[in-house]
Design a protein around this motif. Structure first.
Motif, PDB file in Angstrom:
ATOM      1  N   THR A  97     -43.826  29.898  38.688  1.00  0.00           N
ATOM      2  CA  THR A  97     -42.535  30.201  39.315  1.00  0.00           C
ATOM      3  C   THR A  97     -41.507  29.294  38.647  1.00  0.00           C
ATOM      4  OG1 THR A  97     -43.615  30.676  41.419  1.00  0.00           O
ATOM      5  CG2 THR A  97     -41.263  30.205  41.504  1.00  0.00           C
ATOM      6  N   LEU A  99     -37.529  27.813  38.640  1.00  0.00           N
ATOM      7  CA  LEU A  99     -36.258  27.655  39.352  1.00  0.00           C
ATOM      8  C   LEU A  99     -35.202  27.255  38.327  1.00  0.00           C
ATOM      9  CD1 LEU A  99     -34.582  27.356  41.983  1.00  0.00           C
ATOM     10  CD2 LEU A  99     -35.417  25.010  42.117  1.00  0.00           C
ATOM     11  N   ALA A 106     -28.641  29.174  42.407  1.00  0.00           N
ATOM     12  CA  ALA A 106     -30.011  28.683  42.199  1.00  0.00           C
ATOM     13  C   ALA A 106     -30.915  29.912  42.181  1.00  0.00           C
ATOM     14  CB  ALA A 106     -30.418  27.734  43.318  1.00  0.00           C
ATOM     15  N   THR A 107     -31.435  30.222  41.019  1.00  0.00           N
ATOM     16  CA  THR A 107     -32.202  31.454  40.827  1.00  0.00           C
ATOM     17  C   THR A 107     -33.685  31.139  40.689  1.00  0.00           C
ATOM     18  OG1 THR A 107     -30.336  32.512  39.717  1.00  0.00           O
ATOM     19  CG2 THR A 107     -32.518  33.458  39.311  1.00  0.00           C
ATOM     20  N   VAL A 108     -34.514  31.844  41.452  1.00  0.00           N
ATOM     21  CA  VAL A 108     -35.961  31.681  41.310  1.00  0.00           C
ATOM     22  C   VAL A 108     -36.513  32.891  40.580  1.00  0.00           C
ATOM     23  CG1 VAL A 108     -38.114  31.132  42.466  1.00  0.00           C
ATOM     24  CG2 VAL A 108     -35.989  30.735  43.635  1.00  0.00           C
ATOM     25  N   VAL A 143     -40.688  31.898  46.689  1.00  0.00           N
ATOM     26  CA  VAL A 143     -39.287  31.641  47.028  1.00  0.00           C
ATOM     27  C   VAL A 143     -39.211  30.533  48.083  1.00  0.00           C
ATOM     28  CG1 VAL A 143     -37.134  32.667  47.855  1.00  0.00           C
ATOM     29  CG2 VAL A 143     -38.742  34.044  46.518  1.00  0.00           C
ATOM     30  N   ALA A 146     -39.773  27.116  46.433  1.00  0.00           N
ATOM     31  CA  ALA A 146     -38.610  26.678  45.653  1.00  0.00           C
ATOM     32  C   ALA A 146     -37.454  26.305  46.578  1.00  0.00           C
ATOM     33  CB  ALA A 146     -38.188  27.787  44.693  1.00  0.00           C
ATOM     34  N   ASP A 147     -37.251  27.104  47.616  1.00  0.00           N
ATOM     35  CA  ASP A 147     -36.161  26.852  48.556  1.00  0.00           C
ATOM     36  C   ASP A 147     -36.392  25.528  49.294  1.00  0.00           C
ATOM     37  OD1 ASP A 147     -33.717  28.149  49.714  1.00  0.00           O
ATOM     38  OD2 ASP A 147     -34.831  27.819  51.570  1.00  0.00           O
ATOM     39  N   VAL A 168     -31.908  28.525  47.649  1.00  0.00           N
ATOM     40  CA  VAL A 168     -32.038  29.638  46.710  1.00  0.00           C
ATOM     41  C   VAL A 168     -30.979  30.698  46.998  1.00  0.00           C
ATOM     42  CG1 VAL A 168     -33.537  31.560  46.045  1.00  0.00           C
ATOM     43  CG2 VAL A 168     -34.493  29.261  46.312  1.00  0.00           C
TER      44      VAL A 168
END
Ligand code: SF4
Length: 394
Positions: A97, A99, A106-108, A143, A146-147, A168
């Motif tokens: 994944t 980020l 902020a793109t995952v 997600v 990452a968030d 995110v």
């Protein structure tokens, strides 16, 4: 850890599915809303659903499959703008994944399959072969991880770079695997990420990519959400595309173009064309002109990404001169085109590359390309059969 064969992936259930579960467990229907409320906040461990009775938490703990992954590697590149995460699920399967942090964005970039069966020969993931589908929960979880890392400050010790947000804002389905070859998990996860009561991402901030699985494009259109469709074209003539993107043999360019045109008409959403520019393979004038014609007909924006050289792949990145000439030629033909930076080059951010270096480092050899070619044939046969039956194989 082994997962019980009848274990439920809660993220694969709709709201109605959660109500059915509550009924089956002889619980009041509002329990479904309570469980849903936790799931949309990324909490899928019933033991953490503190407003449920203890007895129900215990039952759900046995019914729900554990999808929470462990972070086994984290590489930082581009001065803190790119974070590549290697996540391992409870059955030991690992996926990537990424980020990417920009001003106010902020793109995952998430994966939908462990490996990939489509065998595009320039792609590290394709070279490593297919291992298994990810569940909807495993897609959503990327997600969530990452968030949570952004919100908790675990990603950056001090300030986030370039005024990047602490949560995110965008999700792109462009990691390992072909999202439309795992349609149930892709559609279910899009619904969860879009749910206004939960993750609340607008459909426009979700991008689903495909190398051209036409039946899947049509199913995505039926979802009724204007998610952005990104078509990874990479070649604009069938002769070259058959070689670079073998699924083109099953769904050639004319069929793909029609499906994309229909998607655009149904969703009223602009599509993008992704083009991995490979040195002296697809960076010539013939390809630039053919690409321009397709992009103009589809009124699509073109994103060009110079190839990241990956271990075991024979092709190379394009020269600066050929890159510039290609982009200028397409633009001169009236097409909107963006030359993307090679985000994550120093974080091994080419698709599948962190995992490749991880497995190579662990002494595991990547399967030979001949295996990938065989899988493409099998998949093409299965896909043809599914298309005839009016559905997508996954
Ligand atoms: S480019 Fe995409 S579809 Fe092709 S092998 Fe790689 S992950 Fe699969």
């Amino acid at each position: 850890m082994s997962v019980a064969p009848d274990a439920l992936d809660p993220y694969a259930l709709t709201r109605e599915g959660l109500v059915d579960l509550a009924v089956e467990l002889e619980e009041p229907a509002y329990r479904a809303e309570q469980i849903h409320g936790w799931l949309v906040r990324g909490v899928d461990d019933p033991n953490e659903m503190t407003n449920l009775p203890r007895s129900l938490r215990a039952i759900l703990s046995e019914r729900f499959a554990p999808t929470r992954p462990e972070l086994v590697a984290h590489r930082v590149g581009d001065d803190g703008h790119t974070h590549k995460l290697l996540l391992r699920f409870p059955d030991g399967e690992a996926i990537e994944t990424v980020l990417m942090l920009y001003p106010k964005r902020a793109t995952v970039c998430i994966s939908t399959q462990a490996g990939c069966a489509l065998g595009c020969p320039f792609c590290a993931t394709g070279q490593a072969g297919f291992r298994r589908q990810l569940t909807a929960g495993e897609v959503v979880r990327q997600v969530v991880v990452a968030d949570a890392a952004l919100r908790s400050g675990a990603i950056a010790d001090e300030e986030l770079p370039d005024g990047a947000p602490d949560h995110v804002t965008n999700v792109v389905y462009m990691g390992m695997g072909e999202p439309l070859a795992n349609l149930p998990a892709t559609l279910a996860s899009v619904r969860w990420l879009h749910d206004p009561d939960g993750f609340g991402l607008s459909a426009r901030s979700i991008t689903v990519s495909t190398v051209g699985l036409v039946p899947g494009i049509r199913k995505l259109a039926e979802l009724g959400l204007p998610v952005t469709l990104a078509v990874s074209l990479h070649a604009a003539t069938d002769d070259l595309r058959d070689e670079l993107v073998p699924i083109n043999v099953t769904h050639p360019l004319a069929e793909l173009e029609q499906a994309v045109r229909d998607y655009r008409r149904t969703t009223n959403r602009r599509v993008s064309i992704e083009w991995c520019l490979i040195g002296e393979v697809n960076d010539d004038e013939r390809q630039a002109d053919a690409l321009s014609a397709i992009a103009r007909r589809l009124r699509a924006h073109v994103n060009v990404i110079p190839m990241n050289p990956t271990p075991g792949v024979r092709w190379k990145e394009p020269s600066r001169e050929r890159t510039r000439a290609f982009v200028d030629r397409v633009r001169d033909r009236g097409v909107e085109i963006t030359l993307r930076d090679t985000r994550g080059r120093d974080a091994d951010a080419a698709c599948g590359q962190l995992l490749a270096s991880y497995t190579v480092g662990a002494g595991t050899r990547l399967p030979a390309a001949v295996g990938a070619a065989r899988r493409v044939d099998e998949l093409a046969t299965a896909d043809r059969g599914a298309a005839q039956a009016g559905e997508v194989s996954s």
